[in-house]
Design a protein around this motif. Sequence first.
Motif, short mmCIF file in Angstrom:
data_model
loop_
_atom_site.label_atom_id
_atom_site.label_comp_id
_atom_site.label_asym_id
_atom_site.label_seq_id
_atom_site.Cartn_x
_atom_site.Cartn_y
_atom_site.Cartn_z
N VAL A 16 0.83 -1.20 0.00
CA VAL A 16 0.00 0.00 0.00
C VAL A 16 0.86 1.25 0.00
O VAL A 16 0.35 2.35 -0.17
N GLY A 17 2.16 1.09 0.17
CA GLY A 17 3.06 2.24 0.18
C GLY A 17 3.09 2.99 -1.14
O GLY A 17 3.27 4.20 -1.16
N LEU A 18 2.90 2.28 -2.24
CA LEU A 18 2.95 2.95 -3.54
C LEU A 18 1.79 3.94 -3.71
O LEU A 18 2.02 5.10 -4.05
N PRO A 19 0.52 3.55 -3.44
CA PRO A 19 -0.53 4.58 -3.54
C PRO A 19 -0.39 5.70 -2.51
O PRO A 19 -0.74 6.85 -2.79
N ILE A 20 0.14 5.39 -1.33
CA ILE A 20 0.38 6.46 -0.35
C ILE A 20 1.46 7.39 -0.89
O ILE A 20 1.34 8.61 -0.82
N GLY A 21 2.52 6.83 -1.45
CA GLY A 21 3.58 7.64 -2.06
C GLY A 21 3.06 8.50 -3.20
O GLY A 21 3.46 9.66 -3.34
N ARG A 22 2.17 7.96 -4.01
CA ARG A 22 1.59 8.74 -5.12
C ARG A 22 0.74 9.88 -4.60
O ARG A 22 0.71 10.96 -5.18
N TRP A 23 0.05 9.68 -3.48
CA TRP A 23 -0.70 10.76 -2.85
C TRP A 23 0.25 11.87 -2.39
O TRP A 23 0.01 13.05 -2.64
N VAL A 24 1.35 11.48 -1.73
CA VAL A 24 2.35 12.47 -1.27
C VAL A 24 2.88 13.22 -2.48
O VAL A 24 3.00 14.45 -2.46
#
Length: 188
Positions: A16-24
């Motif tokens: 789930v880190g990738l969608p969180i990173g994309r949000w950032v």
Amino acid sequence: MTNIMIIVGSVRPGRVGLPIGRWVEKIARTDGRFEIDFVDLGELGLPLMDEPNHPRMQAYTHQHTTDWSVRVSAADGFILVTPEYNHSYSPALKNALDYLAVEWWRKPAGVVSYGGVSAGTRGVTALEPVLAMLGIVRAGAEVEISLLSSPRFVEGVFVPQNKEVAILGKLLDELAKLTEILQGRVTS
């Protein structure tokens, strides 16, 4: 313009880190003060540390290390997007940090952590001495994302809470200010 590198610290399939990173990344790009270098460690694919010389020597023997050095050197600051694994942070992030030394020195970093009950804070606690040893200056604002509340993801896209958006804004403000201070650009 300040060059910020966003590093997604998990390489786990289905992370789930990738969608969180994309949000950032989206928020940082929209802010307008930053150029963004988005680094997905899963895509970067650094092997386990394979350099024969200590990173402080910068006597790199592999192209992947030289390429990583150039990217990190170009960054004015960092946002680390990190999960909590067993009260620590991800081994991929540890590996990426350990590859270099001089390139991180006296640059600011903010942390966006995620996890269960602790929202990744125990992983950040384990990360702090490593950042200090590398000379990375921590921004005080820390985005902590608990994955226990719902809905956190809709069709693979992270859905932030208002509190998380506000704290990310503060983190970006701190990164901008710390970058000015550390580069000696402050005029007051």
